[in-house]
Design an enzyme around this catalytic site. Structure first.
Site, mmCIF file in Angstrom:
data_model
loop_
_atom_site.group_PDB
_atom_site.id
_atom_site.type_symbol
_atom_site.label_atom_id
_atom_site.label_comp_id
_atom_site.label_asym_id
_atom_site.label_seq_id
_atom_site.Cartn_x
_atom_site.Cartn_y
_atom_site.Cartn_z
ATOM 1 C CE LYS A 33 -2.631 1.721 3.529
ATOM 2 N NZ LYS A 33 -2.453 3.197 3.817
ATOM 3 C CG ASP A 60 -4.913 4.452 1.237
ATOM 4 O OD1 ASP A 60 -6.017 5.174 1.391
ATOM 5 O OD2 ASP A 60 -4.277 4.330 2.630
ATOM 6 C CE LYS A 62 -7.884 6.740 3.632
ATOM 7 N NZ LYS A 62 -6.481 6.307 3.470
ATOM 8 C CG ASP A 65 -11.928 17.533 -6.325
ATOM 9 O OD1 ASP A 65 -12.847 18.310 -6.701
ATOM 10 O OD2 ASP A 65 -10.808 17.864 -6.201
ATOM 11 C CB THR A 119 -11.465 4.300 11.901
ATOM 12 O OG1 THR A 119 -10.323 4.358 11.279
ATOM 13 C CG2 THR A 119 -12.265 2.988 11.294
ATOM 14 N NE ARG A 210 2.203 1.876 13.447
ATOM 15 C CZ ARG A 210 1.117 2.641 13.907
ATOM 16 N NH1 ARG A 210 1.775 3.616 15.009
ATOM 17 N NH2 ARG A 210 0.014 2.631 13.747
HETATM 18 O O1 C5P Z 1 0.981 0.539 11.154
HETATM 19 P P1 C5P Z 1 -0.326 0.169 10.852
HETATM 20 O O2 C5P Z 1 -0.370 -1.333 10.780
HETATM 21 O O3 C5P Z 1 -1.208 0.667 12.231
HETATM 22 O O4 C5P Z 1 -0.737 0.740 9.690
HETATM 23 C C1 C5P Z 1 -2.045 0.684 9.192
HETATM 24 C C2 C5P Z 1 -2.374 1.430 7.760
HETATM 25 O O5 C5P Z 1 -3.689 1.473 7.619
HETATM 26 C C3 C5P Z 1 -1.850 2.810 7.844
HETATM 27 O O6 C5P Z 1 -1.344 3.084 6.491
HETATM 28 C C4 C5P Z 1 -2.803 3.948 8.113
HETATM 29 O O7 C5P Z 1 -2.858 4.903 7.621
HETATM 30 C C5 C5P Z 1 -4.035 2.765 7.374
HETATM 31 N N1 C5P Z 1 -5.551 3.014 7.924
HETATM 32 C C6 C5P Z 1 -5.627 2.705 9.287
HETATM 33 N N2 C5P Z 1 -6.970 3.039 9.704
HETATM 34 C C7 C5P Z 1 -8.101 3.485 8.909
HETATM 35 C C8 C5P Z 1 -7.368 3.417 7.748
HETATM 36 C C9 C5P Z 1 -6.409 3.320 7.078
HETATM 37 O O8 C5P Z 1 -4.992 2.423 10.245
HETATM 38 N N3 C5P Z 1 -9.063 3.274 9.270
#
Ligand code: C5P
Length: 236
Positions: A33, A60, A62, A65, A119, A210
């Site tokens: 992603k 990603d 999003k 517009d 979220t 992460r």
């Molecule tokens: O590091 P981690 O597993 O928390 O990363 C989650 C990824 O998903 C990040 O790129 C974050 O921006 C994205 N994301 C999220 N929650 C959402 C939508 C996207 O954590 N509701």
């Protein structure tokens, strides 16, 4: 061979750091992603490199517009050869239909999914912008609109996956972040689910950042997650 349901989030500032991580991963074990942070710095050149290396790329960005702008942006994104793109469902039906027209009908067109409600928004934030209803009813309503507009699925919390699958059917894809493998840190995610629990709840694709990207051995971390989910039968 079925493709991996895992999408590794390349949340980096520098393309060279992203690429050095990608050097240690394989397209069989994950998709990738690229979000606003990395794309703003590295642009389509990096996306093309990832596609050339054989990875399915979820761009990603999003989009949100006026319909014409989103249609043209979606067409531009599709021309990069990416596997998935997304828009905000709050842009409305006309905008989502325009995005769907933009990705075209080729058999290798990108999947087009919608973000329902961020979220990060709670009931107070919703009231502030004049959005009535509970987060759950709004998410379901926006997911319905996305389906009616011809989209392939939505991004959602794994906690919402069972409800959404019940209402929208098995073919409507659910992409879920907030995934934490057993024994990894929660970081700043409030509500997390393990990979196995998320897939059992109805998630089709798991966005994981992460726990893989910050792991001492990212390939090993990815293999461990595959080991955990290997008992479940998956779609591709
Ligand atoms: O590091 P981690 O597993 O928390 O990363 C989650 C990824 O998903 C990040 O790129 C974050 O921006 C994205 N994301 C999220 N929650 C959402 C939508 C996207 O954590 N509701």
């Amino acid at each position: 061979m079925q493709k991996s349901p895992i999408i590794v989030a390349l949340d980096f500032n520098l393309p060279e750091v992203a690429l050095s991580l990608v050097d240690r991963l394989t397209p069989e074990l994950c998709r990738l992603k690229v979000g606003k942070q990395l794309f703003t710095i590295a642009g389509p050149a990096l996306v093309s490199q990832l596609v050339q290396r054989g990875f399915d790329v979820f761009l990603d960005l999003k989009f949100h517009d006026i319909p014409t702008t989103v249609e043209l942006a979606s067409r531009a994104a599709a021309s990069l050869g990416v596997w998935m793109i997304n828009v905000h469902a709050l842009g409305g039906t006309d905008m989502m239909r325009a995005a769907r027209a933009g990705v075209g009908n080729a058999s290798d067109r990108p999947m087009l999914i919608a973000v329902t409600l961020l979220t990060s928004m709670n009931a107070t934030d919703m009231a502030d912008i004049g959005l009535a209803g509970t987060p759950e009813t709004v998410v379901l309503r926006l997911a319905h609109l996305a389906q009616l507009s011809g989209l392939d699925g939505v991004v959602c919390s794994a906690q919402e996956a069972t409800l959404l699958k019940q209402h929208l059917g098995a073919d409507f894809k659910l992409v879920t972040p907030g995934i934490r493998p057993v024994s990894s840190e929660q970081d700043d995610q409030q509500r997390v689910m393990t990979p196995v629990a998320a897939l059992m709840a109805g998630s089709d694709y798991l966005v994981i950042g992460r726990p893989v990207t910050h792991a001492p051995d990212p390939l090993r971390a990815l293999q461990d997650i595959h080991q955990q989910i290997s008992t479940i039968s998956l779609g591709s």
